[in-house]
Design an enzyme around this catalytic site. Structure first.
Site, mmCIF file in Angstrom:
data_model
loop_
_atom_site.group_PDB
_atom_site.id
_atom_site.type_symbol
_atom_site.label_atom_id
_atom_site.label_comp_id
_atom_site.label_asym_id
_atom_site.label_seq_id
_atom_site.Cartn_x
_atom_site.Cartn_y
_atom_site.Cartn_z
ATOM 1 N N LYS A 1 12.274 -12.477 2.935
ATOM 2 C CA LYS A 1 11.675 -11.753 1.804
ATOM 3 C C LYS A 1 12.741 -11.488 0.748
ATOM 4 C CE LYS A 1 8.904 -7.506 1.151
ATOM 5 N NZ LYS A 1 8.377 -6.303 1.832
ATOM 6 N N SER B 1 3.378 -5.720 1.237
ATOM 7 C CA SER B 1 4.127 -6.377 0.183
ATOM 8 C C SER B 1 4.765 -7.710 0.620
ATOM 9 C CB SER B 1 5.217 -5.431 -0.335
ATOM 10 O OG SER B 1 6.146 -5.147 0.689
ATOM 11 N N SER C 1 3.784 -3.252 5.369
ATOM 12 C CA SER C 1 3.997 -4.488 4.608
ATOM 13 C C SER C 1 4.273 -5.748 5.402
ATOM 14 C CB SER C 1 5.144 -4.296 3.624
ATOM 15 O OG SER C 1 4.657 -3.672 2.493
#
Ligand code: GLN
Length: 452
Positions: free
Chosen positions: A52, A127, A151
């Protein structure tokens, strides 16, 4: 390796990757092949991992999907990346996400939204949406995301893959962009519990660079999943979550159906009561925004990232750089966080939320002292259409209703695929366990993968 690179190219429209380290990955793959032949390869030899855009990889760009970090390249590796490299994993690229990890649909990125690979009119969740889609569409074997309020688990549920949020402190946060530090956890997304177990045993454990990290010994999760497979679980499902009005009926049915199958296999499953369901989201959003407003004060246009060009003095440098650099949702969180910390409202919001957090932790741990696993749906709905939550941020916050409990309490949790709705969209089942009982969660994930 070439298969993953091809899949990244053919799925470019999903916008899951922000950078792909193609040449570097191919060279590393060759080197590792050599090591395998000599018998000197590490434990994760050749495992292709995506990270990420919140994790530092030295010399590679990292922006937390924000304009405010434009052009930033960290000079050091996050602990997780260092440990992956030391065991010969291959980092294939950095993945799109909601700006600073704030969101539940991956529509809040300065680089544009990510789309769900199963249905391009739907969000992938957030996210860590890019990280979940990358695993869903076989663009990498495993992704590392971050989970502050769900997330990793929520996008895993929306994309039909497995997402593990370990116990708070199990994995060092060194080199993870800070959102809300008392909740932030690095999490792992994959399709096989064995892969997640293998990565967890490498990246977890004590780290001199993170004083909140735990010294608790890291078990060999990959062996534990196999050894203890036959032992039945004691399972409690939180009945309020299945009675919630907002729950999509097909999710209720899928979870209830799985519970019946577990019982039929000899696991002891019973309903349990958790009295604080309605307090979870307010507690989380008060504390997380308060911590975020403090953490994000470091982006001032002076030290790194975006600096406004139209400034007259130092104060306007701060104001303009921040106004131009942060996106709408991040600004909303900073304002909310500052509001709950102002002297007039500190006691009524911040202090109260801390007290309620304590009650939630106690109640969750009490339940977990009686059962091995606590079950809930991961999300109240399956992947929703793009733009649905655009006009109403509170609707997006509601998507986290079941996932934030584990972060507020600090306990580990996993989301595993558990059927599909009428439209063919995946449903996620969440299990929580007591501190440092990740092996139970991985074993459970394996069990469910055999049931469905
Ligand atoms: N959706 C939640 C939020 O926006 C959780 C985000 C996360 O876990 N990083 O705060």
């Amino acid at each position: 390796m070439t298969r993953y690179l091809q899949n990244i190219k053919s799925n470019a429209h999903l916008n899951a990757f922000l950078s792909v380290y193609e040449e570097e990955a191919l060279t590393r793959a060759d080197d590792i092949d050599g090591k395998i032949k000599n018998g000197t390869a590490g434990k994760l030899a050749g495992l292709v991992v995506g990270i990420k855009d919140m994790l530092a990889y030295a010399g590679h760009p990292m922006q937390a999907a924000s304009k405010i970090l434009s052009g930033y390249k960290p000079p050091y590796n996050s602990t997780v990346v260092q440990r992956l490299l030391d065991e010969d994993a291959i980092i294939i690229g950095r993945q799109n996400c909601d700006e600073f990890g704030m969101g539940s649909s991956n529509e809040n990125s300065a680089f544009g939204k990510v789309l769900n690979g199963l249905d391009n009119s739907r969000v992938p969740g957030g996210s860590s949406g890019g990280s979940a889609v990358a695993v869903q569409m076989d663009m990498c074997k495993v992704s590392l995301g971050s989970d502050t309020g769900g997330s990793v688990r929520q996008p895993a549920a929306f994309c039909g893959v497995i997402g593990l949020k370990p116990t708070y402190s199990r994995i060092s946060r060194y080199g993870l962009v800070a959102y809300a530090s008392s909740f932030d956890c690095i999490g792992i997304i994959g399709t096989h519990p064995e892969d997640i177990a293998g990565v967890l045993e490498v990246v977890a454990g004590n780290d001199d660079y993170d004083s909140t990290g735990s010294n608790t010994t890291v078990p060999t999760y990959s062996q534990l999943i196999q050894q203890k497979q036959e032992q039945p679980f004691t399972i409690g499902y939180i009945q309020e979550t299945l009675q919630a009005d907002a729950l999509q009926p097909e999710i209720r049915d899928a979870v209830a159906g799985t519970i019946e199958k577990l019982k039929a296999q000899g696991h002891a499953v019973k309903p349990v009561t958790f009295p604080y369901l309605n307090h979870l989201l307010p507690t989380y959003y008060i504390l997380a925004t308060a911590e975020a407003s403090s953490n994000l004060s470091r982006y001032d246009g002076v030290r790194y990232g975006h600096r406004s060009q139209v400034v007259s003095d130092v104060e306007s440098l701060y104001k303009k750089s921040r106004s131009e650099g942060f996106g709408t949702e991040v600004k909303r969180r900073i304002l909310l966080g500052n509001f709950v910390l102002t002297s007039d409202f500190y006691d009524s919001y911040y202090t109260t939320a801390q007290k309620v957090r304590r009650l939630i932790r106690q109640s969750t741990r009490q339940l977990l002292n009686e059962v091995d696993l606590l079950l809930t749906p991961t999300t109240p709905s399956t992947a929703f259409p793009v733009n649905q939550t655009k006009t109403d941020p509170v609707e997006a916050y509601l998507a986290d209703i079941f996932s934030v409990q584990a972060n507020v309490a600090g306990v580990p949790a996993i989301s595993v695929p558990c059927g599909k709705d009428k439209a063919g969209l995946p449903i996620g089942l969440q299990a929580m366990a007591n501190d440092f009982m990740e092996d139970k969660l991985l074993r459970f994930a394996y069990l469910i993968s055999q049931l469905n």
